[in-house]
Scaffold this motif. Structure first.
Motif, PDB file in Angstrom:
ATOM      1  N   MET A   1       0.846  -1.164   0.000  1.00 28.07           N
ATOM      2  CA  MET A   1       0.000   0.000   0.000  1.00 28.07           C
ATOM      3  C   MET A   1       0.900   1.238   0.000  1.00 28.07           C
ATOM      4  SD  MET A   1      -2.673   1.051   3.047  1.00 28.07           S
ATOM      5  CE  MET A   1      -3.266  -0.605   3.017  1.00 28.07           C
ATOM      6  N   SER A   2       0.691   2.094  -0.970  1.00 32.96           N
ATOM      7  CA  SER A   2       1.514   3.296  -1.029  1.00 32.96           C
ATOM      8  C   SER A   2       0.875   4.398  -0.176  1.00 32.96           C
ATOM      9  CB  SER A   2       1.667   3.771  -2.467  1.00 32.96           C
ATOM     10  OG  SER A   2       0.426   4.161  -2.991  1.00 32.96           O
ATOM     11  N   GLU A   3       1.727   5.239   0.361  1.00 32.01           N
ATOM     12  CA  GLU A   3       1.264   6.356   1.182  1.00 32.01           C
ATOM     13  C   GLU A   3       1.131   7.585   0.301  1.00 32.01           C
ATOM     14  OE1 GLU A   3       0.298   5.456   3.994  1.00 32.01           O
ATOM     15  OE2 GLU A   3       1.445   3.642   4.254  1.00 32.01           O
ATOM     16  N   ALA A   4       0.243   8.470   0.680  1.00 36.13           N
ATOM     17  CA  ALA A   4       0.073   9.725  -0.049  1.00 36.13           C
ATOM     18  C   ALA A   4       1.363  10.535   0.041  1.00 36.13           C
ATOM     19  CB  ALA A   4      -1.095  10.510   0.542  1.00 36.13           C
ATOM     20  N   PRO A   5       1.696  11.266  -1.016  1.00 39.87           N
ATOM     21  CA  PRO A   5       2.970  11.978  -1.048  1.00 39.87           C
ATOM     22  C   PRO A   5       3.003  13.269  -0.234  1.00 39.87           C
ATOM     23  CG  PRO A   5       1.767  12.385  -3.064  1.00 39.87           C
ATOM     24  CD  PRO A   5       0.985  11.371  -2.283  1.00 39.87           C
ATOM     25  N   ASP A   6       1.825  13.785   0.129  1.00 33.25           N
ATOM     26  CA  ASP A   6       1.795  15.048   0.864  1.00 33.25           C
ATOM     27  C   ASP A   6       0.566  15.084   1.775  1.00 33.25           C
ATOM     28  OD1 ASP A   6      -0.522  16.240  -0.664  1.00 33.25           O
ATOM     29  OD2 ASP A   6       0.930  16.114  -2.299  1.00 33.25           O
ATOM     30  N   VAL A   7       0.516  16.077   2.644  1.00 30.07           N
ATOM     31  CA  VAL A   7      -0.541  16.175   3.650  1.00 30.07           C
ATOM     32  C   VAL A   7      -1.920  16.339   2.998  1.00 30.07           C
ATOM     33  CG1 VAL A   7      -1.437  17.606   5.538  1.00 30.07           C
ATOM     34  CG2 VAL A   7       1.000  17.063   5.435  1.00 30.07           C
ATOM     35  N   ALA A   8      -2.036  17.235   2.034  1.00 33.87           N
ATOM     36  CA  ALA A   8      -3.343  17.477   1.398  1.00 33.87           C
ATOM     37  C   ALA A   8      -3.877  16.216   0.726  1.00 33.87           C
ATOM     38  CB  ALA A   8      -3.233  18.621   0.395  1.00 33.87           C
ATOM     39  N   THR A   9      -3.016  15.503   0.036  1.00 34.01           N
ATOM     40  CA  THR A   9      -3.441  14.263  -0.633  1.00 34.01           C
ATOM     41  C   THR A   9      -3.831  13.204   0.389  1.00 34.01           C
ATOM     42  OG1 THR A   9      -2.010  14.760  -2.512  1.00 34.01           O
ATOM     43  CG2 THR A   9      -2.760  12.482  -2.288  1.00 34.01           C
ATOM     44  N   ALA A  10      -3.063  13.103   1.468  1.00 34.23           N
ATOM     45  CA  ALA A  10      -3.384  12.113   2.505  1.00 34.23           C
ATOM     46  C   ALA A  10      -4.771  12.376   3.080  1.00 34.23           C
ATOM     47  CB  ALA A  10      -2.327  12.143   3.600  1.00 34.23           C
ATOM     48  N   TRP A  11      -5.078  13.629   3.364  1.00 33.20           N
ATOM     49  CA  TRP A  11      -6.414  13.953   3.883  1.00 33.20           C
ATOM     50  C   TRP A  11      -7.494  13.661   2.843  1.00 33.20           C
ATOM     51  CZ3 TRP A  11      -7.990  14.245   8.574  1.00 33.20           C
ATOM     52  CH2 TRP A  11      -7.135  14.665   9.587  1.00 33.20           C
ATOM     53  N   ARG A  12      -7.237  14.043   1.590  1.00 31.41           N
ATOM     54  CA  ARG A  12      -8.244  13.803   0.553  1.00 31.41           C
ATOM     55  C   ARG A  12      -8.533  12.315   0.415  1.00 31.41           C
ATOM     56  NH1 ARG A  12      -5.792  15.816  -3.481  1.00 31.41           N
ATOM     57  NH2 ARG A  12      -5.377  13.939  -4.662  1.00 31.41           N
ATOM     58  N   TRP A  13      -7.482  11.502   0.361  1.00 29.29           N
ATOM     59  CA  TRP A  13      -7.673  10.051   0.235  1.00 29.29           C
ATOM     60  C   TRP A  13      -8.428   9.493   1.431  1.00 29.29           C
ATOM     61  CZ3 TRP A  13      -2.345   7.791  -1.699  1.00 29.29           C
ATOM     62  CH2 TRP A  13      -2.099   8.257  -3.007  1.00 29.29           C
ATOM     63  N   LEU A  14      -8.090   9.975   2.623  1.00 29.78           N
ATOM     64  CA  LEU A  14      -8.758   9.479   3.825  1.00 29.78           C
ATOM     65  C   LEU A  14     -10.245   9.856   3.807  1.00 29.78           C
ATOM     66  CD1 LEU A  14      -7.504   9.191   7.328  1.00 29.78           C
ATOM     67  CD2 LEU A  14      -9.525  10.587   7.031  1.00 29.78           C
ATOM     68  N   LEU A  15     -10.531  11.117   3.514  1.00 31.86           N
ATOM     69  CA  LEU A  15     -11.923  11.589   3.544  1.00 31.86           C
ATOM     70  C   LEU A  15     -12.767  11.009   2.411  1.00 31.86           C
ATOM     71  CD1 LEU A  15     -11.241  15.294   4.515  1.00 31.86           C
ATOM     72  CD2 LEU A  15     -12.094  13.470   6.000  1.00 31.86           C
ATOM     73  N   GLU A  16     -12.149  10.782   1.275  1.00 28.39           N
ATOM     74  CA  GLU A  16     -12.872  10.190   0.136  1.00 28.39           C
ATOM     75  C   GLU A  16     -12.937   8.670   0.228  1.00 28.39           C
ATOM     76  OE1 GLU A  16     -10.839  11.600  -3.348  1.00 28.39           O
ATOM     77  OE2 GLU A  16     -11.602  13.644  -3.107  1.00 28.39           O
ATOM     78  N   ARG A  17     -12.218   8.105   1.210  1.00 27.70           N
ATOM     79  CA  ARG A  17     -12.142   6.656   1.399  1.00 27.70           C
ATOM     80  C   ARG A  17     -11.673   5.966   0.123  1.00 27.70           C
ATOM     81  NH1 ARG A  17     -17.467   5.007   4.571  1.00 27.70           N
ATOM     82  NH2 ARG A  17     -16.241   3.146   4.947  1.00 27.70           N
ATOM     83  N   LYS A  18     -10.606   6.516  -0.433  1.00 28.33           N
ATOM     84  CA  LYS A  18     -10.038   5.984  -1.663  1.00 28.33           C
ATOM     85  C   LYS A  18      -9.672   4.515  -1.463  1.00 28.33           C
ATOM     86  CE  LYS A  18      -6.220   6.379  -4.801  1.00 28.33           C
ATOM     87  NZ  LYS A  18      -4.821   6.614  -4.894  1.00 28.33           N
ATOM     88  N   PRO A  19     -10.118   3.646  -2.372  1.00 24.56           N
ATOM     89  CA  PRO A  19      -9.762   2.227  -2.262  1.00 24.56           C
ATOM     90  C   PRO A  19      -8.248   2.059  -2.176  1.00 24.56           C
ATOM     91  CG  PRO A  19     -11.452   2.536  -3.925  1.00 24.56           C
ATOM     92  CD  PRO A  19     -10.983   3.916  -3.514  1.00 24.56           C
ATOM     93  N   GLY A  20      -7.826   1.175  -1.294  1.00 24.33           N
ATOM     94  CA  GLY A  20      -6.413   0.924  -1.094  1.00 24.33           C
ATOM     95  C   GLY A  20      -5.777   1.820  -0.051  1.00 24.33           C
ATOM     96  N   THR A  21      -6.537   2.818   0.416  1.00 23.26           N
ATOM     97  CA  THR A  21      -6.031   3.709   1.452  1.00 23.26           C
ATOM     98  C   THR A  21      -6.214   3.039   2.799  1.00 23.26           C
ATOM     99  OG1 THR A  21      -6.652   5.642   0.153  1.00 23.26           O
ATOM    100  CG2 THR A  21      -6.305   5.999   2.493  1.00 23.26           C
ATOM    101  N   ARG A  22      -5.249   3.219   3.690  1.00 22.74           N
ATOM    102  CA  ARG A  22      -5.353   2.644   5.033  1.00 22.74           C
ATOM    103  C   ARG A  22      -6.690   3.018   5.666  1.00 22.74           C
ATOM    104  NH1 ARG A  22      -0.688   1.068   7.575  1.00 22.74           N
ATOM    105  NH2 ARG A  22       1.202   1.456   6.407  1.00 22.74           N
TER     106      ARG A  22
END
Length: 119
Positions: A1-22
Motif C-alpha cells: 500500500m503506497s502512502e500519499a505523497p503530501d498532507v493534502a493528498t493524505a487527507w483527501r484520500w482518507l476523507l474520500e475513502r479511496k480504495p487501497g487507502t489505510r
C-alpha cells in the motif's frame, strides 16, 4: 500500500475513502477523520490510520526524522473515543463524539504545532 505523497493528498484520500487507502473500509474512521479535518491544527498534520487509531504525523513519507510520531492520536472504534499520547504512554481522555476527540487531541498538541498551523 503506497502512502500519499503530501498532507493534502493524505487527507483527501482518507476523507474520500479511496480504495487501497489505510482504513478506507472502516466507517468509524471516516467520522473521526471528518472531525479531525475540521480542526485546522490537525488538518496541517499528516493523517495516518493504523491499527484502529488515527495518528497525526509531523511530516510526509518516508519517515526518517526522529519525533515524527510524537503527537496525540485517536482510537476510532468508538464511542467512546479514546485519545492517547504518543506510544500509548497516557490516556488523555475518553469522549462521546468524534468532534470531542479531535478537540481533545488539539488541546494536547505541543505549542509549536499549534503555532505552525497558524492557529
Amino acid at each position: 500500500m503506497s502512502e500519499a505523497p503530501d498532507v493534502a493528498t493524505a487527507w483527501r484520500w482518507l476523507l474520500e475513502r479511496k480504495p487501497g487507502t489505510r482504513g478506507a473500509a472502516h466507517e468509524s474512521l471516516a467520522v473521526v477523520g471528518e472531525a479531525a479535518y475540521a480542526e485546522s491544527c490537525l488538518r496541517s498534520l499528516y493523517p495516518f490510520p493504523t491499527h484502529g487509531a488515527l495518528h497525526f504525523l509531523r511530516g510526509t513519507p518516508p519517515w526518517s526524522e526522529p519525533g515524527f510520531d510524537d503527537l496525540p492520536f485517536i482510537l476510532y472504534g468508538g464511542p467512546p473515543y479514546k485519545v492517547y499520547s504518543s506510544g500509548y504512554t497516557e490516556l488523555l481522555g475518553e469522549v462521546a463524539t468524534p468532534e470531542a476527540a479531535a478537540a481533545l487531541a488539539v488541546a494536547h498538541l505541543p505549542a509549536q504545532v499549534v503555532t505552525e498551523s497558524g492557529e
